[in-house]
Design an enzyme around this catalytic site. Structure first.
Site, PDB file in Angstrom:
ATOM      1  CE  LYS A  19      56.935-107.322 -48.793  1.00 33.33           C
ATOM      2  NZ  LYS A  19      58.186-107.268 -48.012  1.00 33.33           N
ATOM      3  NE  ARG A 114      63.764-109.890 -43.662  1.00 32.64           N
ATOM      4  CZ  ARG A 114      62.726-109.149 -44.035  1.00 32.64           C
ATOM      5  NH1 ARG A 114      61.571-109.247 -43.396  1.00 32.64           N
ATOM      6  NH2 ARG A 114      62.834-108.286 -45.022  1.00 32.64           N
ATOM      7  CE1 TYR A 228      29.269-122.697 -34.998  1.00 33.41           C
ATOM      8  CE2 TYR A 228      30.507-120.948 -36.082  1.00 33.41           C
ATOM      9  CZ  TYR A 228      29.831-122.163 -36.147  1.00 33.41           C
ATOM     10  OH  TYR A 228      29.739-122.818 -37.333  1.00 33.41           O
ATOM     11  CG  MET A 276      35.245-120.294 -42.432  1.00 29.94           C
ATOM     12  SD  MET A 276      35.054-121.953 -43.098  1.00 29.94           S
ATOM     13  CE  MET A 276      35.656-122.956 -41.753  1.00 29.94           C
TER      14      MET A 276
HETATM   15  C1  LIG Z   1      58.304-105.866 -47.743  1.00 29.03           C
HETATM   16  C2  LIG Z   1      59.592-105.202 -48.085  1.00 29.03           C
HETATM   17  C3  LIG Z   1      59.628-103.846 -48.478  1.00 29.03           C
HETATM   18  C4  LIG Z   1      58.406-102.945 -48.374  1.00 29.03           C
HETATM   19  O1  LIG Z   1      58.225-102.611 -47.020  1.00 29.03           O
HETATM   20  P1  LIG Z   1      57.079-101.604 -46.504  1.00 29.03           P
HETATM   21  O2  LIG Z   1      57.336-101.495 -45.052  1.00 29.03           O
HETATM   22  O3  LIG Z   1      55.781-102.273 -46.816  1.00 29.03           O
HETATM   23  O4  LIG Z   1      57.229-100.322 -47.228  1.00 29.03           O
HETATM   24  C5  LIG Z   1      60.828-103.331 -48.922  1.00 29.03           C
HETATM   25  N1  LIG Z   1      61.949-104.084 -48.957  1.00 29.03           N
HETATM   26  C6  LIG Z   1      61.968-105.373 -48.554  1.00 29.03           C
HETATM   27  C7  LIG Z   1      63.237-106.142 -48.597  1.00 29.03           C
HETATM   28  C8  LIG Z   1      60.799-105.964 -48.095  1.00 29.03           C
HETATM   29  O5  LIG Z   1      60.823-107.250 -47.680  1.00 29.03           O
END
Ligand SMILES: *Cc1c(COP(=O)(O)O)cnc(C)c1O
Length: 334
Positions: A19, A114, A228, A276
């Site tokens: 992701k 969650r 800056y 930036m």
């Molecule tokens: C992001 C996520 C993972 C991976 O987690 P890591 O700590 O990066 O290994 C696994 N399962 C879910 C549901 C996640 O949201």
């Protein structure tokens, strides 16, 4: 990947979480590299992220979506062959109505509050859901890398209660959970951060180098300031390098007058504000003028940068912006 496979143990499949653009490193290349290392199952957060992964991997590998089946995602899920992890009885009903027979998984809430079905939601649809043959039943741990209250064991017991006898492959553990031992592994694990070389997986190979090209060099005389707000003033003559990279590239502004860039083992403190697009660093002690300075690499890990920026490796990685050239150098053979 290989090291996490070993940690997951024999008979356990290691899925790969890709992701957030492969944790900021470039989803397509990361997915291809992990597929070469043996991954056959991938996880993304939302259906849109599935497009780049599917394009990179072709039709074979399974791509699961943590966010489940959202209204409006049906076309993407069908066209890309994604497997939504259904998070509520509403999502289950939507999926069955929109795409009957299309593969799905179930996400259960074992205490994190969650995402996922709570025990009562699950009890209400469990028989129907199992009859429709889910690919996977999963849940997620809230405290896998910092459990001080025994919460992991509570979640493990809750997950077992909800899934015992289901006859469906199960998954509870991300990187942190893998390290808790075999009781937490079930049939499939879901590491993300450990694949990208950051904590909590201490055996992770350092897979990342972030080099910032030096654009210009100047001498700064005593009493002159840099950047800056004139937040840093020289008390002795210093040689200052200006490198291409800034907060627009995810180099957090908190590193102002705090962070360090590196040149082959020599620290170059950041002087003045991170702006930036540019950062200024002290290269007075270097033997030569460098072509580039490293923020992340052999001299400084993602986690050290995170500590200096008062955050976690996850945020450092996923903040990396689109302006970098990302070169991928392939994975070790599995
Ligand atoms: C992001 C996520 C993972 C991976 O987690 P890591 O700590 O990066 O290994 C696994 N399962 C879910 C549901 C996640 O949201």
């Amino acid at each position: 990947m290989t090291a996490l496979d070993r940690a997951s143990g024999a008979g356990v499949e290691t899925g790969a979480v890709v992701k957030a653009d492969g944790y900021g490193l470039g989803a397509a290349e990361v997915a291809r590299t992990l597929a070469r290392a043996g991954a056959r199952r991938f996880f993304v957060a939302v259906a849109e992220e599935g497009a780049a992964i599917r394009a990179a991997l072709g039709p074979g590998p399974e791509i699961s979506v943590f966010g489940g089946h959202m209204a409006g995602d049906t076309g993407l899920i069908a066209d890309l062959g994604l497997v939504p992890m259904l998070n509520s009885p509403e999502q289950f009903a939507r999926h069955l109505a929109a795409l009957p027979g299309h593969p799905f998984g179930i996400q259960l809430d074992s205490g994190m509050n969650r995402l996922g079905m709570e025990p009562a939601d699950w009890a209400a649809i469990r028989a129907d859901a199992l009859a429709a043959e889910p690919r996977l039943i999963m849940s997620h741990l809230a405290c896998s890398d910092e459990d001080t209250t025994g919460f992991n064991r509570k979640q493990l017991a809750c997950f077992r209660d909800m899934t015992e006898g289901c006859g469906v492959p199960r998954s509870l553990s991300a990187t942190g959970g893998i390290l808790l031992g075999p009781a937490y592994h079930f049939e499939i694990t879901r590491p993300g951060i450990g694949l990208y070389g950051a904590l909590p997986f201490t055996e992770a190979a350092p897979v990342l180098r972030l080099s910032l090209p030096v654009i210009q060099i100047r001498a700064v005389e005593p009493g002159e300031s840099v950047g800056y707000g004139c937040t840093w003033t020289a008390d002795t003559r210093r040689i200052v390098a200006t490198v291409a990279g800034g907060y627009a590239d995810g180099i957090l502004r908190y590193l102002t007058n705090r962070g360090t860039l590196w040149a082959d083992g020599c620290p170059c403190p950041i002087l003045g504000r991170v702006s930036m697009d540019l950062i200024t660093a002290d290269i007075t002690d270097l033997p030569d003028i460098p072509d580039a300075l490293d923020l992340i690499g052999p001299d400084q890990s993602v986690d050290e940068v995170a500590a200096a920026a008062r955050t976690i490796g996850y945020e450092v990685l996923t903040s990396l912006g689109p302006r970098y050239t990302r070169r991928h150098v392939g994975a070790a053979a599995p």
